[in-house]
Structure formats: structure tokens, C-alpha cells
Design a protein around this motif. Structure first.
Motif, PDB file in Angstrom:
ATOM      1  N   GLN A  64      62.055 -22.251  21.222  1.00  0.00           N
ATOM      2  CA  GLN A  64      62.010 -22.092  22.676  1.00  0.00           C
ATOM      3  C   GLN A  64      63.413 -22.048  23.277  1.00  0.00           C
ATOM      4  OE1 GLN A  64      59.406 -25.407  23.556  1.00  0.00           O
ATOM      5  NE2 GLN A  64      57.609 -24.084  23.745  1.00  0.00           N
ATOM      6  N   GLU A  65      64.327 -22.838  22.732  1.00  0.00           N
ATOM      7  CA  GLU A  65      65.703 -22.802  23.223  1.00  0.00           C
ATOM      8  C   GLU A  65      66.366 -21.465  22.904  1.00  0.00           C
ATOM      9  OE1 GLU A  65      67.340 -25.178  25.181  1.00  0.00           O
ATOM     10  OE2 GLU A  65      65.208 -25.706  25.328  1.00  0.00           O
ATOM     11  N   LEU A  66      66.129 -20.950  21.716  1.00  0.00           N
ATOM     12  CA  LEU A  66      66.675 -19.639  21.349  1.00  0.00           C
ATOM     13  C   LEU A  66      66.079 -18.537  22.222  1.00  0.00           C
ATOM     14  CD1 LEU A  66      66.688 -19.947  17.451  1.00  0.00           C
ATOM     15  CD2 LEU A  66      68.694 -19.834  18.953  1.00  0.00           C
ATOM     16  N   PHE A  67      64.804 -18.690  22.547  1.00  0.00           N
ATOM     17  CA  PHE A  67      64.134 -17.725  23.423  1.00  0.00           C
ATOM     18  C   PHE A  67      64.798 -17.696  24.803  1.00  0.00           C
ATOM     19  CE2 PHE A  67      60.679 -17.157  26.640  1.00  0.00           C
ATOM     20  CZ  PHE A  67      60.484 -15.798  26.456  1.00  0.00           C
ATOM     21  N   LYS A  68      65.061 -18.870  25.373  1.00  0.00           N
ATOM     22  CA  LYS A  68      65.712 -18.926  26.692  1.00  0.00           C
ATOM     23  C   LYS A  68      67.079 -18.262  26.644  1.00  0.00           C
ATOM     24  CE  LYS A  68      63.460 -23.316  27.857  1.00  0.00           C
ATOM     25  NZ  LYS A  68      63.687 -24.786  28.019  1.00  0.00           N
ATOM     26  N   LYS A  69      67.818 -18.524  25.577  1.00  0.00           N
ATOM     27  CA  LYS A  69      69.148 -17.937  25.411  1.00  0.00           C
ATOM     28  C   LYS A  69      69.062 -16.421  25.318  1.00  0.00           C
ATOM     29  CE  LYS A  69      73.259 -18.543  22.455  1.00  0.00           C
ATOM     30  NZ  LYS A  69      73.418 -17.406  21.579  1.00  0.00           N
ATOM     31  N   PHE A  70      68.094 -15.924  24.531  1.00  0.00           N
ATOM     32  CA  PHE A  70      67.890 -14.480  24.385  1.00  0.00           C
ATOM     33  C   PHE A  70      67.598 -13.834  25.739  1.00  0.00           C
ATOM     34  CE2 PHE A  70      64.785 -11.004  23.922  1.00  0.00           C
ATOM     35  CZ  PHE A  70      65.481 -10.129  23.098  1.00  0.00           C
ATOM     36  N   CYS A  71      66.714 -14.425  26.521  1.00  0.00           N
ATOM     37  CA  CYS A  71      66.326 -13.841  27.812  1.00  0.00           C
ATOM     38  C   CYS A  71      67.506 -13.766  28.768  1.00  0.00           C
ATOM     39  CB  CYS A  71      65.187 -14.650  28.432  1.00  0.00           C
ATOM     40  SG  CYS A  71      63.623 -14.505  27.534  1.00  0.00           S
ATOM     41  N   ILE A  72      68.381 -14.758  28.725  1.00  0.00           N
ATOM     42  CA  ILE A  72      69.564 -14.748  29.594  1.00  0.00           C
ATOM     43  C   ILE A  72      70.551 -13.685  29.131  1.00  0.00           C
ATOM     44  CG2 ILE A  72      71.584 -16.086  30.300  1.00  0.00           C
ATOM     45  CD1 ILE A  72      69.761 -18.602  30.128  1.00  0.00           C
ATOM     46  N   GLU A  73      70.829 -13.648  27.831  1.00  0.00           N
ATOM     47  CA  GLU A  73      71.845 -12.735  27.305  1.00  0.00           C
ATOM     48  C   GLU A  73      71.427 -11.273  27.374  1.00  0.00           C
ATOM     49  OE1 GLU A  73      72.637 -14.168  23.372  1.00  0.00           O
ATOM     50  OE2 GLU A  73      73.976 -15.772  24.077  1.00  0.00           O
ATOM     51  N   GLU A  74      70.128 -11.002  27.273  1.00  0.00           N
ATOM     52  CA  GLU A  74      69.648  -9.612  27.240  1.00  0.00           C
ATOM     53  C   GLU A  74      69.048  -9.148  28.569  1.00  0.00           C
ATOM     54  OE1 GLU A  74      70.491  -8.027  24.678  1.00  0.00           O
ATOM     55  OE2 GLU A  74      70.995  -9.747  23.412  1.00  0.00           O
ATOM     56  N   ALA A  75      69.239  -9.929  29.619  1.00  0.00           N
ATOM     57  CA  ALA A  75      68.563  -9.656  30.891  1.00  0.00           C
ATOM     58  C   ALA A  75      68.852  -8.261  31.437  1.00  0.00           C
ATOM     59  CB  ALA A  75      68.960 -10.712  31.928  1.00  0.00           C
ATOM     60  N   ASP A  76      70.036  -7.723  31.197  1.00  0.00           N
ATOM     61  CA  ASP A  76      70.413  -6.444  31.796  1.00  0.00           C
ATOM     62  C   ASP A  76      69.427  -5.327  31.447  1.00  0.00           C
ATOM     63  OD1 ASP A  76      72.562  -7.554  33.017  1.00  0.00           O
ATOM     64  OD2 ASP A  76      74.067  -6.744  31.645  1.00  0.00           O
ATOM     65  N   TRP A  77      68.946  -5.298  30.208  1.00  0.00           N
ATOM     66  CA  TRP A  77      67.954  -4.278  29.843  1.00  0.00           C
ATOM     67  C   TRP A  77      66.551  -4.863  29.766  1.00  0.00           C
ATOM     68  CZ3 TRP A  77      64.770  -4.807  25.634  1.00  0.00           C
ATOM     69  CH2 TRP A  77      65.144  -5.759  24.665  1.00  0.00           C
ATOM     70  N   LEU A  78      66.465  -6.134  29.387  1.00  0.00           N
ATOM     71  CA  LEU A  78      65.169  -6.741  29.105  1.00  0.00           C
ATOM     72  C   LEU A  78      64.274  -6.803  30.327  1.00  0.00           C
ATOM     73  CD1 LEU A  78      63.456  -8.202  26.920  1.00  0.00           C
ATOM     74  CD2 LEU A  78      64.526 -10.345  27.688  1.00  0.00           C
ATOM     75  N   GLU A  79      64.828  -7.154  31.491  1.00  0.00           N
ATOM     76  CA  GLU A  79      63.983  -7.359  32.665  1.00  0.00           C
ATOM     77  C   GLU A  79      63.350  -6.062  33.149  1.00  0.00           C
ATOM     78  OE1 GLU A  79      62.962 -10.412  33.825  1.00  0.00           O
ATOM     79  OE2 GLU A  79      63.870 -10.751  31.863  1.00  0.00           O
ATOM     80  N   ASP A  80      64.093  -4.960  33.102  1.00  0.00           N
ATOM     81  CA  ASP A  80      63.486  -3.667  33.442  1.00  0.00           C
ATOM     82  C   ASP A  80      62.396  -3.303  32.437  1.00  0.00           C
ATOM     83  OD1 ASP A  80      64.850  -2.956  35.780  1.00  0.00           O
ATOM     84  OD2 ASP A  80      66.565  -2.196  34.646  1.00  0.00           O
ATOM     85  N   TYR A  81      62.675  -3.531  31.167  1.00  0.00           N
ATOM     86  CA  TYR A  81      61.723  -3.143  30.120  1.00  0.00           C
ATOM     87  C   TYR A  81      60.427  -3.934  30.212  1.00  0.00           C
ATOM     88  CZ  TYR A  81      59.411  -2.843  25.641  1.00  0.00           C
ATOM     89  OH  TYR A  81      58.455  -2.684  24.660  1.00  0.00           O
ATOM     90  N   VAL A  82      60.517  -5.266  30.322  1.00  0.00           N
ATOM     91  CA  VAL A  82      59.289  -6.071  30.303  1.00  0.00           C
ATOM     92  C   VAL A  82      58.429  -5.789  31.526  1.00  0.00           C
ATOM     93  CG1 VAL A  82      60.290  -7.853  28.831  1.00  0.00           C
ATOM     94  CG2 VAL A  82      60.445  -8.115  31.318  1.00  0.00           C
ATOM     95  N   LEU A  83      59.053  -5.554  32.661  1.00  0.00           N
ATOM     96  CA  LEU A  83      58.271  -5.206  33.845  1.00  0.00           C
ATOM     97  C   LEU A  83      57.632  -3.829  33.671  1.00  0.00           C
ATOM     98  CD1 LEU A  83      57.255  -5.728  36.684  1.00  0.00           C
ATOM     99  CD2 LEU A  83      59.465  -4.937  37.572  1.00  0.00           C
ATOM    100  N   PHE A  84      58.396  -2.890  33.130  1.00  0.00           N
ATOM    101  CA  PHE A  84      57.842  -1.550  32.889  1.00  0.00           C
ATOM    102  C   PHE A  84      56.626  -1.636  31.981  1.00  0.00           C
ATOM    103  CE2 PHE A  84      57.381   2.210  30.262  1.00  0.00           C
ATOM    104  CZ  PHE A  84      57.364   3.231  31.197  1.00  0.00           C
TER     105      PHE A  84
END
Length: 509
Positions: free
Chosen positions: A138-158
Motif C-alpha cells: 500500500q505504501e508503494l502504491f501511494k508512492k507510485f500514484c504520486i510519482e506517475e500522476a502526470d499521465w496516470l490521472e488522465d488515463y485512469v479517468l479516461f
């Protein structure tokens, strides 16, 4: 960047054996790396790793960056206690030779949903070690979401929106969502919160498994060649989030100019891919930020980048919307020189291969050579024509990569079974050793290994000596491709390793 004299194998992970109906990043991927190591191979080339849409083509992805959820290994999830063997007690009898995507995708999706639920709720048992493991994940997951937010947030919403509107292209969604009005998007993020979190989880798991596999390969002195397609799918997070980068109708966001290639070796009517071409003027105005982000990301996850359809960076074939073939297109000049200059300025010299097949002009050659990118030679193209054929080995240069064939070609055995008499006549003149009775696939492998090209790549189908039934893709056909798998890890046996190792050492690969 200069390359050493090496060789390797082309195999997409979906083609690995697996009980789950599709190859994945689990045990057989590690076994394949061991086979490469035993055989003296230093390269593993894969196709694009993104989540696929219609036709299951790796070149038609929902994202230029995201990973394919269906490459995730359930067995590795079980080792993290996110799945249990009982979760796949109802495992269907999948086709062992081909990926039945229509059956595989919903089944693996179900397993991923189970893993996500367990991830969210915590483990049901009271094993303290399991709880500690979950906390770390879960800690690694939080870190991943923060570090990859630039592309990840558009993708997951899409993807959450896409699943809500499965039969509707994004430009036909509710106008406020299609136009990305901030208030409308925020309401959707709240409404689809669980679906969005699931998509984040899946991407975290994919890249966790992929990076561990890559690290394992690198520890065995094997580099991974990744593939960056020049174009992205219209129905993708990239086009929805960055419409100004593409040639779209400004009112409807429909594709205004489609990508493809003119009539060629593969098709008398050319290939009409349907992807939107780029708005190169706008890309240049933005200092190619979108392209540089793509290269920067992929460079973290692979060791060498193969640029698919490299010639499109010098000039590209665009076809007006509404055309049914690629015949009525026209060439347009791209700004590849400016892009690669900027890329080198920002990232330094990158290990790049240029797929320079098709209609190649002196301008394309110059663009490739100005930046020192190795081009490609394909032996299956070598025997049509005369001694000046670009693909005959005596015409090669050192800074090139030779293939017996690519994912778009027939297998070596399949090609020989269908070769014209003129191709066979030239082949017999060129390859005296064939008369000794060596199988055609090994003749081509030997020719590739012996060539002056610094890099030699062999599709696994040719190493195994498989016929046309093992072909990966037929260009110009929308369905029925990308499904081939080898069905038994024992096919990669010591006898095969020894044979490949001997020929690799003989030609100093």
C-alpha cells in the motif's frame, strides 16, 4: 549511441505459455529470460506493452504510456497474498496455441477485481506477516500514484469513463466531459471513484511486475528493446487529454486526417490505420513536450527504444477522413529533425533503433543517419529483385539491425512455402549452403547472425521452425491477429539453447 555486436529474440509477452490463456509477466517470462541467457542472447524485443482496444493490436492502445492489465500474472499476485489459488478454481480450458481474447479478458478482469478488493479491505486471515506485506504494498502504491500522476490521472479517468460508455468514442461522450470542462470532470471523479482507484491499482501492479522482470533480465546481461509506435489511437487517453496535438476537427473532435502508408509490399491499396496524424506545428510550439514525456517514460522501463514507422518523422502519409483505403493520401513534411534535436538536448544520446521500412527516401536516410540511429534490414524482403536489394546482406552497414522477419512478416518456414520461383532462384544462387539440407529457418538465422549488422533479432517462431500458423500479424487486417502463443515451456530445451549458442558464438554475437 553506439551498439555492441549482439543478438536477441523477438517475442511479445502475450505469446508466452500460461494457464490463464495469455502470456504474462510470471514464471514463464522468467524461464524465457533464462533461455535467452543459456543461448547467449543479449536482447529481448517486445511489442508495445499498452492496454489494447479493438482488434487487440499493441499498436492501437488506450494509452501511449499505461501497461496492459492482461499481462499481469495472477500467480505473482498470489505470492503477494492478493490472490489465492482457489480464486481461479473455475479456470476454463483456454486454447493453448492462441489467445482467445474474448474469453481471456473478462476472466482476467475478474481476477484483478478480486485482487483489488483484497487490497482495499486487507487480508481476511490474521497472519501478521501478511498484514506487514500488505502495508508495504500500500505504501508503494501511494508512492507510485504520486510519482506517475502526470499521465496516470488522465488515463485512469479516461478508462473509467470508457467503461461507462463502452460503445461510444470519447468525442461522443457528454459534451462537457469530451471538452474536459473542469467542473464536469471533478464530478465524474467523485462518481467513479472506485473504478478510478481500480485502474490506478492495476497500473501499479503492472509496472511493479514489469520492473522486477526487467531487473531480472538486466542482472543476466539481457537488455529489453521496447517499442514506441509513432501514432496513438484516436480512442485513447492521449488524444482526449491533448487534442491540440492531433489533426482533429475542432468542433467534433473527429479525426480530420488519418495515418497510414501508400500502396506497398503488403497491400495494393496501402494501409489505412485510422489514427489521427499529428499537428506538428503545435508540437513544435510546445517544444515537443508530449513526445519528450513519452520517450522519458519509456526510457525508464526498457533499455533500448525501437521507433515504429520512423519514416513518419520525416514525412508522413495522411488520408482525409471518409476514405476507405489509403490510396488517396498525400505526403506531408514532419519536423523530426527538430524533435530529435530537442530530445537529445533534454535527454542526451538515447539507445534508439529506427524502423525504416517502407517507402524510404534520401531525406529519411539522412534523418536516421544524422542522429546515428541503426535502421532495419529484413531477410524475407531480400530476394525480390536483384543484387542491389537493400535487404541483401552484402548491402548492409554495421550500424543496422537485421531481422529474419518482424511481427508483420510470415514466419521463415511460412515465407519459404509461399515464395515465388524468382525469389527461390535468387536464394539458391545467394545461399549455396541451403543445398546441404539445413532447414530454411536456420539458413536465415545463420545469415542474420553472420551479417555485418551490429544487431541481429530473431522472432522466436523462426528459432522454433514454425510455419504460417504461428504468424503474429497480417498488416491491413483488423481482426484475427496478435494471438499466437507457444504452448509448452519445454520447447525451449537445452538442445535448442545449445544450437543457438553455437551459432551465436561462431559469429561473435
Amino acid at each position: 549511441m553506439s551498439f555492441q555486436r549482439t543478438s536477441g529474440i523477438l517475442l511479445h509477452p502475450t505469446s508466452l505459455p500460461s494457464k490463464f490463456g495469455i502470456g504474462d509477466l510470471g514464471e514463464t517470462a522468467y524461464q524465457f529470460i533464462e533461455f535467452l541467457s543459456r543461448s547467449g542472447q543479449k536482447l529481448w524485443q517486445v511489442l508495445p506493452l499498452g492496454p489494447t482496444g479493438y482488434g487487440n493490436s499493441p499498436y492501437m492502445s488506450f494509452s501511449a504510456i499505461a501497461g496492459n492489465p492482461y499481462l499481469i500474472s495472477p500467480e505473482l499476485l498470489a505470492k503477494q497474498h492478493l490472490l489465492k489459488e482457489e480464486d481461479w478454481a473455475d479456470l476454463p480450458e483456454f486454447d493453448r496455441d492462441r489467445v482467445d481474447f474474448a474469453t481471456v479478458i473478462p476472466y482476467k478482469r475478474k481476477l484483478l477485481e478480486v485482487a483489488f478488493k483484497r487490497f482495499q479491505q486487507g487480508y481476511l486471515d490474521q497472519d501478521l506477516q501478511h498484514h506487514h506485506d500488505l502495508y508495504l504494498i500500500q505504501e508503494l502504491f501511494k508512492k507510485f500514484c504520486i510519482e506517475e500522476a502526470d499521465w496516470l490521472e488522465d488515463y485512469v479517468l479516461f478508462m473509467a469513463l470508457h467503461e461507462e460508455n463502452t460503445e461510444v468514442l470519447w468525442n461522443n461522450w457528454e459534451p462537457a466531459i469530451a471538452k474536459r470542462e473542469p467542473q464536469a470532470l471533478e464530478l465524474k471523479r467523485i462518481e467513479l471513484k472506485d473504478r478510478i482507484e481500480f485502474q490506478r491499482f492495476v497500473q501499479f501492479i503492472f509496472f511493479d511486475q514489469w520492473l522486477k522482470l526487467k531487473q531480472y533480465a538486466n542482472m543476466r546481461n539481457i537488455k529489453i528493446i521496447g517499442d514506441i509506435p509513432i501514432y496513438v489511437s484516436h480512442n485513447s487517453a492521449d488524444v482526449w487529454a491533448n487534442p491540440a496535438n492531433f489533426a482533429l476537427d475542432p468542433e467534433t473532435y473527429e479525426v480530420a486526417q488519418m495515418a497510414g502508408v501508400p500502396p506497398d509490399y503488403f497491400s495494393e491499396t496501402g494501409q489505412l490505420w485510422g489514427n489521427p496524424v499529428y499537428n506538428w506545428e503545435y508540437l513544435q510550439e510546445t517544444q515537443f513536450a508530449w513526445w519528450i514525456d513519452r520517450f522519458r517514460f519509456l526510457n525508464r522501463y526498457v533499455d533500448i527504444i525501437r521507433i515504429d514507422h520512423f519514416r513518419g518523422f520525416e514525412a508522413f502519409w495522411q488520408v482525409p477522413a471518409g476514405e476507405e483505403t489509403a490510396v488517396n493520401g498525400e505526403w506531408q513534411v514532419a519536423t523530426g529533425t527538430e524533435l530529435f534535436t530537442k530530445l537529445r538536448e533534454v535527454m542526451g544520446e538515447l539507445p534508439i533503433l529506427a524502423e525504416d521500412l517502407g517507402v524510404i527516401t534520401p531525406e529519411v536516410d539522412k534523418l536516421r543517419d544524422d542522429f546515428g540511429f541503426p535502421g532495419m534490414r529484413v531477410l524475407m524482403f531480400a530476394f525480390g529483385g536483384g543484387s542491389d536489394n537493400f535487404h541483401l546482406p552484402h548491402n548492409y552497414v554495421r550500424n543496422s539491425a537485421v531481422y529474419t522477419g518482424t511481427h508483420d512478416n510470415d514466419t521463415a518456414v511460412g515465407w519459404w512455402q509461399r515464395a515465388s520461383q524468382s525469389e527461390k532462384d535468387l536464394f539458391y544462387k545467394y545461399i549455396v549452403g541451403y543445398a546441404a539440407g539445413e532447414p530454411i529457418n536456420w539458413v536465415l538465422i545463420r545469415m542474420a547472425m553472420a551479417a555485418v549488422s551490429l544487431i541481429a533479432i530473431l522472432p522466436l517462431q523462426d528459432v522454433l521452425g514454425l510455419d504460417n500458423s504461428a504468424r503474429m500479424n497480417i498488416p491491413g487486417t483488423a481482426t484475427g491477429n496478435w494471438g499466437w502463443r507457444y504452448n509448452d515451456p519445454e520447447l525451449l530445451n537445452p538442445t535448442l539453447s545449445d544450437r543457438l549458442l553455437q551459432i551465436t558464438q561462431l559469429y561473435s554475437r
